[in-house]
Design an enzyme around this catalytic site. Structure first.
Site, PDB file in Angstrom:
ATOM      1  N   ILE A 156      -5.947  -7.028  20.328  1.00 24.06           N
ATOM      2  CA  ILE A 156      -6.584  -8.143  19.621  1.00 24.06           C
ATOM      3  C   ILE A 156      -5.523  -9.209  19.401  1.00 24.06           C
ATOM      4  O   ILE A 156      -4.366  -8.895  19.095  1.00 24.06           O
ATOM      5  CB  ILE A 156      -7.151  -7.690  18.261  1.00 24.06           C
ATOM      6  CG1 ILE A 156      -8.089  -6.470  18.437  1.00 24.06           C
ATOM      7  CG2 ILE A 156      -7.872  -8.835  17.565  1.00 24.06           C
ATOM      8  CD1 ILE A 156      -9.330  -6.727  19.255  1.00 24.06           C
TER       9      ILE A 156
ATOM     10  N   VAL B 230       0.811  -1.221   0.000  1.00 27.57           N
ATOM     11  CA  VAL B 230       0.000   0.000   0.000  1.00 27.57           C
ATOM     12  C   VAL B 230       0.844   1.270   0.000  1.00 27.57           C
ATOM     13  O   VAL B 230       0.334   2.353  -0.302  1.00 27.57           O
ATOM     14  CB  VAL B 230      -0.973   0.040   1.201  1.00 27.57           C
ATOM     15  CG1 VAL B 230      -2.036  -1.031   1.071  1.00 27.57           C
ATOM     16  CG2 VAL B 230      -0.227  -0.059   2.528  1.00 27.57           C
TER      17      VAL B 230
ATOM     18  N   SER C 259      -7.471   2.390  15.805  1.00 28.17           N
ATOM     19  CA  SER C 259      -6.996   1.788  17.043  1.00 28.17           C
ATOM     20  C   SER C 259      -7.495   2.598  18.233  1.00 28.17           C
ATOM     21  O   SER C 259      -7.837   3.785  18.095  1.00 28.17           O
ATOM     22  CB  SER C 259      -5.466   1.757  17.048  1.00 28.17           C
ATOM     23  OG  SER C 259      -4.948   1.472  18.333  1.00 28.17           O
TER      24      SER C 259
ATOM     25  N   ASN D 104      -7.255  -1.610   5.930  1.00 29.77           N
ATOM     26  CA  ASN D 104      -6.812  -2.349   7.112  1.00 29.77           C
ATOM     27  C   ASN D 104      -5.300  -2.377   7.277  1.00 29.77           C
ATOM     28  O   ASN D 104      -4.807  -2.416   8.397  1.00 29.77           O
ATOM     29  CB  ASN D 104      -7.342  -3.786   7.053  1.00 29.77           C
ATOM     30  CG  ASN D 104      -6.681  -4.675   8.077  1.00 29.77           C
ATOM     31  OD1 ASN D 104      -6.944  -4.590   9.267  1.00 29.77           O
ATOM     32  ND2 ASN D 104      -5.772  -5.537   7.614  1.00 29.77           N
TER      33      ASN D 104
ATOM     34  N   SER E 117      -0.324   8.459  14.264  1.00 25.83           N
ATOM     35  CA  SER E 117      -0.861   7.977  12.987  1.00 25.83           C
ATOM     36  C   SER E 117      -2.329   7.594  13.104  1.00 25.83           C
ATOM     37  O   SER E 117      -3.130   7.867  12.199  1.00 25.83           O
ATOM     38  CB  SER E 117      -0.042   6.790  12.473  1.00 25.83           C
ATOM     39  OG  SER E 117      -0.310   5.599  13.200  1.00 25.83           O
ATOM     40  N   LYS E 118      -2.709   6.978  14.213  1.00 26.29           N
ATOM     41  CA  LYS E 118      -4.096   6.547  14.360  1.00 26.29           C
ATOM     42  C   LYS E 118      -5.020   7.715  14.701  1.00 26.29           C
ATOM     43  O   LYS E 118      -6.194   7.729  14.297  1.00 26.29           O
ATOM     44  CB  LYS E 118      -4.196   5.438  15.404  1.00 26.29           C
ATOM     45  CG  LYS E 118      -3.526   4.137  14.967  1.00 26.29           C
ATOM     46  CD  LYS E 118      -4.081   3.624  13.647  1.00 26.29           C
ATOM     47  CE  LYS E 118      -3.520   2.264  13.267  1.00 26.29           C
ATOM     48  NZ  LYS E 118      -4.078   1.732  12.002  1.00 26.29           N
TER      49      LYS E 118
ATOM     50  N   TYR F  23       2.965   5.701  16.340  1.00 19.40           N
ATOM     51  CA  TYR F  23       1.757   4.913  16.099  1.00 19.40           C
ATOM     52  C   TYR F  23       0.515   5.660  16.576  1.00 19.40           C
ATOM     53  O   TYR F  23      -0.488   5.735  15.857  1.00 19.40           O
ATOM     54  CB  TYR F  23       1.873   3.561  16.804  1.00 19.40           C
ATOM     55  CG  TYR F  23       0.718   2.626  16.529  1.00 19.40           C
ATOM     56  CD1 TYR F  23       0.538   2.078  15.264  1.00 19.40           C
ATOM     57  CD2 TYR F  23      -0.185   2.298  17.528  1.00 19.40           C
ATOM     58  CE1 TYR F  23      -0.529   1.217  15.004  1.00 19.40           C
ATOM     59  CE2 TYR F  23      -1.246   1.444  17.287  1.00 19.40           C
ATOM     60  CZ  TYR F  23      -1.409   0.905  16.016  1.00 19.40           C
ATOM     61  OH  TYR F  23      -2.473   0.063  15.767  1.00 19.40           O
TER      62      TYR F  23
END
Length: 254
Positions: A187, A64, A141, A90, A157-158, A154
């Site tokens: 998860i 991607v 997230s 995703n 980014s979310k 992270y």
């Protein structure tokens, strides 16, 4: 939730939440186009989808973060099926690092996958989603809704992805294209191992999560897949711009 006749693109479908979503939607009748970088894993998940569904999935080895790959993916889907009804963004990656230990290289790497790639693929998919009055589900997230130490790039980014979801939802609402996200907490996938956690530490981490998640356990990939399916289905026809927490209550803890 019936996806018969609908074409769904799922990125990062060779493992984890993406793989679970591909199988879940296939069982609901969707024709699934799956992308991933690992051809062997992608073929394995594709075979599992074919075993439970009526439609043979389209498997596309792609990265991607490569603009040419994204263009090829959309082109091949339209060439084969003539339409696109749902985009599930995703594919993503994580990294450990605080403001004292991170680097610009880490920041660029995480934002490249988790934000820029989504931005680009969504741009390419939107004309087709407008034609089908389809929808988009982004996999975000709990780190988009809450702050956590030692995961700076992270988390950023979310949070950006959640804002992207809301902004694009407003942009596309007049065209009857819905845009939502799911925001999982921990998860059971290979995500933690990919950011460097060894098996012993991972087992300890999962045990500790029983205390940090109000429902007393971590989540399973099919539970997130079910939430994605709901948001992508006609059942959620009046829902757009939502960040749906699939996190055992993690986002409401202190």
């Amino acid at each position: 939730m019936d996806f018969s006749g609908k074409v769904v693109l799922i990125t990062g479908a060779s493992s984890g939440i993406g793989a679970a979503t591909a199988k879940y939607l296939t069982e609901l009748g969707a024709t699934v186009a799956m992308t991933g970088r690992n051809a062997e894993n992608l073929n394995k998940v594709g075979a599992e989808c074919e075993a439970v569904g009526k439609q043979t999935p389209l498997l596309l080895v792609a990265d991607v973060t490569k603009t040419d790959d994204n263009s090829r993916v959309i082109e091949e889907i339209i060439k084969k099926f003539g339409k696109l009804n749902v985009l599930v963004n995703n594919a993503g990656k994580g990294a450990v690092g605080s403001i004292e230990t991170t680097s610009l290289e880490q920041y660029d790497d995480i934002l490249q996958t988790n934000v820029r790639a989504v931005y680009h693929l969504t741009m390419l998919a939107v004309p087709h989603l407008i034609k089908s009055k389809g929808n988009i589900v982004n996999v975000s997230s709990v780190t988009g809704t809450r702050s956590f130490p030692n995961a700076l790039a992270y988390c950023v980014s979310k949070a950006a992805l959640d804002q992207f979801t809301r902004c694009v939802a407003l942009d596309l609402a007049p065209k009857q294209v819905r845009v939502n996200s799911v925001n999982p907490a921990v998860i059971v996938t290979d995500f933690q191992q990919r950011v460097g956690m060894n098996p012993t530490d991972y087992a300890t981490f999962l045990k500790r999560c029983e205390q940090t998640h109000p429902l007393g356990r971590v989540g399973q990939a099919p539970e997130v897949a079910a939430a994605i399916a709901f948001l992508a289905s006609d059942t959620a026809s009046f829902i757009t711009g939502t960040n749906l927490c699939v996190d055992g209550g993690k986002n409401i803890t202190s």
